[in-house]
Scaffold this motif. Structure first.
Motif, short mmCIF file in Angstrom:
data_model
loop_
_atom_site.label_atom_id
_atom_site.label_comp_id
_atom_site.label_asym_id
_atom_site.label_seq_id
_atom_site.Cartn_x
_atom_site.Cartn_y
_atom_site.Cartn_z
N ASN B 30 0.79 -1.21 0.00
CA ASN B 30 0.00 0.00 0.00
C ASN B 30 0.83 1.27 0.00
OD1 ASN B 30 0.93 -0.19 2.56
ND2 ASN B 30 -1.05 -0.21 3.57
N ARG B 31 2.14 1.15 -0.08
CA ARG B 31 2.91 2.38 -0.24
C ARG B 31 3.25 2.65 -1.69
NH1 ARG B 31 2.51 4.29 4.41
NH2 ARG B 31 3.10 3.08 6.21
N SER B 32 3.04 1.62 -2.48
CA SER B 32 3.47 1.79 -3.86
C SER B 32 2.27 1.74 -4.78
CB SER B 32 4.45 0.68 -4.22
OG SER B 32 4.51 0.51 -5.62
#
Lengths: 102, 741, 183
Positions: B30-32
């Protein structure tokens, strides 16, 4: 002859005077004088009894001699004590010598 | 080892990629943005590929034997239930196969579209996580072979709908809409669960094949009186009614439809997913699947109806018309589509109620395609309008016009020149919805429903529910065409009514950025794909006796009908071809389109002009249009009747009176009592015990203090005491001596 | 009884003794009190003579009056206690008086009863006479190993020790410094 009991009564009176002096006077020397009175009363008793009961032996008189000695010794020591105390505390009032208490 | 290329086992894998993708996105990626979209798209397309493989095999076109009368199935033992075991597994029969055609297609298109739509959202990764979970749940539901697994998928979708509708949770309205969606469907789901439990109690299994192919069991169930209302309804009937109520909630039928329009608060891909491809379709899919149970003890083709069938017919038809009327007076582009969804679902439910099994399934498939298309197109329109508004503000620095609602169709207009691709896509979808004759998928599926309703009702048998259904559905179809044309005209026709519409578009022609172009590509590509299907998908269901086209498309009989009817134990009767219902379909569709064109396109609305329909209806009664626009005040009614009392109970009754007043009161009282007791003990301790404890020593001390004065230190006093004592003792002794002597 | 000379002498000497005793007890001035002691001691000596113990009378005069009473007078002078206007009696003198009187009463009653009353055990008259040479007999008794030589020697030792002790007690601690103030 004066009966024995009279001598005894006189001695008793003297003794009681000595008791009163010991118990009631403030000055220590006076107390000592009272003690002398009491001893004298005892002596009177002793001699009276010797004369009336056993005049043949010298036992009574010997006893009195010893009382003399003891009285003298006791007077000497007592007075020495009084003087020593006086030197320290400047007082010969018996009431003030009250450290032997609670 | 399991041979995964075997069609019996492959269905197990179909829901897996999206579920794994969801877990990966939430936990790791979920950071990318890149990894998130890659995972989600890969998973969806993988599922789509596997579904196609299964479908093709089911059709017998490749990889092996066709389905025919059997189905692909496989099971595992899941848990021990006393003497038996509860199995779960997958089942691919014809109904599942056609669902596997539509659902993964729509989901994949929506996912691709979302990449463009959500590109600039701060929480876009979370969105994809939820969407993947949603896709996984829907696919689970589709391939499930028992009611429990179906229900699991059902509920997971309910949770995802809550999360996704309320995705922009900073907005109060979005949050409330999510809660409303969840709560309303929950009411229905509880009742459905009761039905499932009752069915399990009676059947000992929830497996579809075991229940539906067991005729004795169904007959027995239909003749046993139900546990409650036993005098009026059979056990099968009660179960069926409860299950139908579950669909009434999930597929937003009257009276539980109120959540669906509000669900428009969510991002458009969510609306497309929920209201087209997945969730509401699941409701209809479930009752289509459960049809043998619902029709147990009845024969709608011969006029014998039971409670569940009548419920479906009446509620469905009423909802279809009710929602269509409301849709006429709505001005939000997505809300019109929401009400049209409710209406079309009513069509399907009514069709099933009168026994048009295949028609209902057909309309479910086509509707999924063109409704997804319509929602995504409307999302593209909104996107373009937002761009337009930015530009309008940017160019007119000095003036600050009042912010317009980019979703209000009254502020649009003339967009066909601005966003042509979207215009064609929307046109294709809209015509399919309206049922434009012959060249749209919607026509064929809607026509089939009307044909069956006609046959069983007005045209022949005059079965009461069928008559009711036919009349209401025909009127609803007319209104559908009318409001759809209205929407098309007001959005795309005429001239732009606001500055935002003037500047609407995806890419700024003066500074085209690669990002903007990519976004527009992602968003518009799926539209084209679905538009193609919206046109051609109907041709699998042409009646063989239809002039010209019947010979072309259905030389061996209606392909769709032949295929899907294999789902049931007995074949569904085919309706003979009749001109009249076809003509009526033509008339309602063309008539509605013509009316809409006349009112809205020929003299396009200018900015600020009143809606002609409103003007017309106001002449009848001023309150009528308002009521239509206000959805007939149903939300207000529910609010007053259910929501407010529930809030009162929880807030006042339980929280204040019971919790704070009674329970806290008791607790405070106990605390105070304990304190009082403690204080009493303390005082007793101080006065009595300490008194004694301290009193004894102090008494002794006082006595000691008095007694010690005896030792004054005065020698003469000691002497006096001694003498006195001696005297006393002496006298005592003397007296005794005298006495003795 | 008849008024013999003996009785008179006895009475005189008794009065002297007792008056002296009263004087010792009650005289405020300590020096006068010491003199009264002397008087009393003289009276006692007289009584000794009456009681046929002349040697003891002499010893009484010599030792008691001549040494002990003088010693007391020395002490009186050395301790500055005679010229005081302070109280004579202490706080318990009344109780002491009562007790002394009571003691005297008890003793007197006993002696009268025993000597003259119904159960008289005391001889009214001496039972015999002392030896003709009383003093020599006393000296012999004191030195006779079969009689009182031991107490005699012990008494000598006692005197020696006592006097040494008395000297030690009464000596000056720091010869060149003034005596310490009262602490």
């Amino acid at each position: 002859m004066v009966p024995l009991w009279m001598y005894l009564v006189v001695a008793a009176a003297l003794f009681c005077l000595g008791v009163f002096t010991v118990l009631a006077r403030r000055n220590a020397v006076a107390i000592l004088m009272g003690v002398e009175l009491m001893l004298n009363a005892v002596n009177i008793n002793l001699v009276a009894f010797w004369r009336f009961v056993t005049p043949a032996t010298m036992m009574g008189q010997a006893f009195v001699v010893f009382v003399f000695v003891v009285a003298a010794a006791e007077a000497a020591v007592g007075l020495a004590l009084i003087i020593a105390i006086y030197r320290r505390r400047q007082s010969v009032v018996a009431d003030d010598a009250n450290l032997l208490k609670w | 080892m399991i041979d995964w290329t075997n069609a019996n086992f492959l269905p197990w894998l179909i829901p897996v990629p999206p579920l794994i993708a969801s877990a990966l996105i939430f936990l790791l990626f979920n950071r990318s943005w890149f990894l998130t979209t890659l995972t989600a798209l890969a998973a969806t397309i993988l599922s789509w590929g596997m579904s196609l493989a299964v479908l093709l095999r089911a059709l017998g076109l490749a990889f092996g034997d066709p389905l025919g009368g059997s189905a692909f199935s496989s099971q595992i033992a899941w848990m021990d239930t006393g003497t038996t075991q509860f199995n779960i597994g997958v089942l691919v029969d014809p109904l599942t196969a056609v669902m596997l055609f539509m659902v993964p297609l729509a989901i994949s298109m929506i996912m691709i579209y979302s990449v463009g739509y959500m590109a600039n959202d701060p929480r876009r990764e979370r969105f994809f996580g939820y969407m993947a979970l949603f896709a996984g749940a829907m696919l689970t539901l589709v391939v499930a072979d028992n009611l429990l697994l179906l229900f699991i998928g059902w509920e997971v979708m309910g949770f995802c709908s809550y999360s996704l509708i309320g995705f922009w949770f900073e907005k109060e309205s979005a949050h409330k809409a999510g809660v409303k969606a969840f709560m309303t469907t929950r009411v229905a789901d509880v009742i459905m669960l009761i039905g499932i439990v009752y069915l399990f109690a009676q059947a000992g299994t929830l497996n579809f094949r075991d229940i539906f192919f067991n005729h004795e069991f169904l007959a027995e169930l239909a003749s046993t009186p139900a546990l409650i209302f036993g005098g009026a309804i059979s056990a099968a009937g009660l179960i069926g009614v409860f299950l139908v109520i579950g669909t009434v909630g999930k597929s937003a039928q009257f009276p539980l439809h109120v959540w669906l329009p509000d669900a428009m608060e969510g991002p458009t891909p969510v609306s497309a997913m929920i209201h087209a491809a997945a969730m509401v379709s699941a409701g209809i899919y479930m009752i289509i699947r459960m049809y043998p149970l619902l029709a147990a003890g009845a024969d709608p083709h011969h006029g014998i109806y039971n409670a569940p069938l009548m419920l479906m017919a009446y509620v469905g038809a009423f909802t279809a018309l009710f929602a269509a009327i409301i849709a006429v007076a709505q001005n939000d582009i997505k809300r019109i589509l929401a009400y049209s969804t409710i209406s079309q679902l009513g069509f399907m439910m009514a069709a099933l109620g009168i026994g048009a099994y295949v028609a209902a399934a057909f309309h479910l498939i086509t509707h999924g395609i063109f409704k997804a298309l319509l929602f995504m197109s409307s999302g593209a329109v909104i996107h373009a309008m937002e761009h337009g508004e930015h530009h309008a503000h940017a160019e007119h620095h000095g003036e600050h016009a009042a912010p317009i609602d980019v979703q209000d169709i009254r502020s649009m207009g003339g967009l066909r020149q601005r966003i042509p691709v979207t215009w064609w896509a929307f046109l294709a979808g809209g015509m399919a919805l309206a049922g434009f004759p012959l060249i749209t998928a919607g026509f064929w599926s809607k026509d089939e429903i009307l044909a069956e309703a006609w046959h069983l009702g007005v045209g022949g048998e005059w079965f009461g529910p069928a008559v009711f259904v036919f009349i209401l559905l025909a009127v609803a179809a007319f209104l559908t065409a009318f409001y759809t044309t209205r929407q098309l005209a007001m959005v795309f026709g005429g001239q732009p009514r606001t500055a935002a519409a003037e500047h609407a578009g995806f890419v700024d022609p003066e500074h085209p950025t690669p990002a903007a172009q990519a976004i527009s590509g992602f968003m518009q590509g799926p539209l084209l794909v679905l538009a193609v299907f919206a046109v051609i998908a109907g041709f699998v269901g042409v009646h063989p006796d239809f002039p010209l086209l019947g010979a072309i498309f259905s030389p061996y009989g209606n392909p769709f009908h032949n295929f899907v009817t294999g789902t049931l134990a007995e074949e569904m009767p085919k309706v003979a071809f009749n001109w009249l219902p076809v003509l009526i379909s033509f008339l309602v569709a063309l008539g509605g389109i013509w009316a809409g064109w006349m009112v809205y396109w020929r003299r396009p609305l200018a900015a600020g002009q009143e809606d002609p329909t409103k003007v017309a209806l106001d002449r009848v009664s001023p309150a009528l249009y308002t009521a239509m626009q206000r959805k007939f005040y149903l939300d207000e009614l529910y609010n007053a009747a259910f929501v407010r009392p529930a809030q009162w109970i929880s807030d006042v009754l339980v929280a204040q009176i019971v919790d704070r007043g009674i329970i806290d009161g008791v607790l405070h009282f106990i605390a105070r009592a304990a304190t009082v007791i403690g204080e009493t003990f303390k005082r007793f301790n101080r006065v009595v015990i300490d008194g004694v404890g301290d009193g004894i020593p102090s008494g002794i001390a006082r006595f000691g203090g008095w007694f010690r004065q005896l030792q004054s230190g005065q020698v003469q006093q000691y002497l006096l005491m001694a003498l006195l004592s001696a005297l006393v003792i002496g006298m005592v002794v003397f007296v005794r001596l005298i006495g003795r002597g | 009884m008849e008024l013999t000379a003996e009785i008179v002498v006895f009475a005189v000497f008794s009065i002297i003794t007792l008056t002296g005793g009263v004087g010792v007890a009650l005289t405020r001035n300590l020096f006068r009190s010491a003199l009264m002691l002397l008087v009393s001691l003289f009276g006692v000596a007289g009584l000794f003579v009456l009681l046929a113990a002349p040697f003891l009378a002499a010893v009484q005069v010599l030792i008691y009056m001549g040494a002990i009473a003088i010693l007391i007078i020395f002490a009186v002078m050395l301790t500055r206690g005679m010229v005081t206007a302070r109280r004579v009696m202490n706080d318990q003198w009344s109780v002491a008086a009562v007790v002394a009187l009571f003691l005297f009463a008890v003793l007197a009653v006993i002696f009268v009863q025993v000597g003259q009353g119904e159960s008289a055990v005391l001889p009214l008259n001496p039972t015999g006479d002392p030896p003709a040479d009383g003093t020599a007999a006393l000296g012999q008794a004191l030195l006779d190993p079969a009689q009182y030589v031991l107490p005699f020697e012990v008494a000598a030792l006692l005197l020696a020790g006592v006097l040494s002790g008395a000297i030690y007690i009464a000596r000056d601690d720091e010869p060149d410094e003034p005596s310490q103030t009262r602490g």
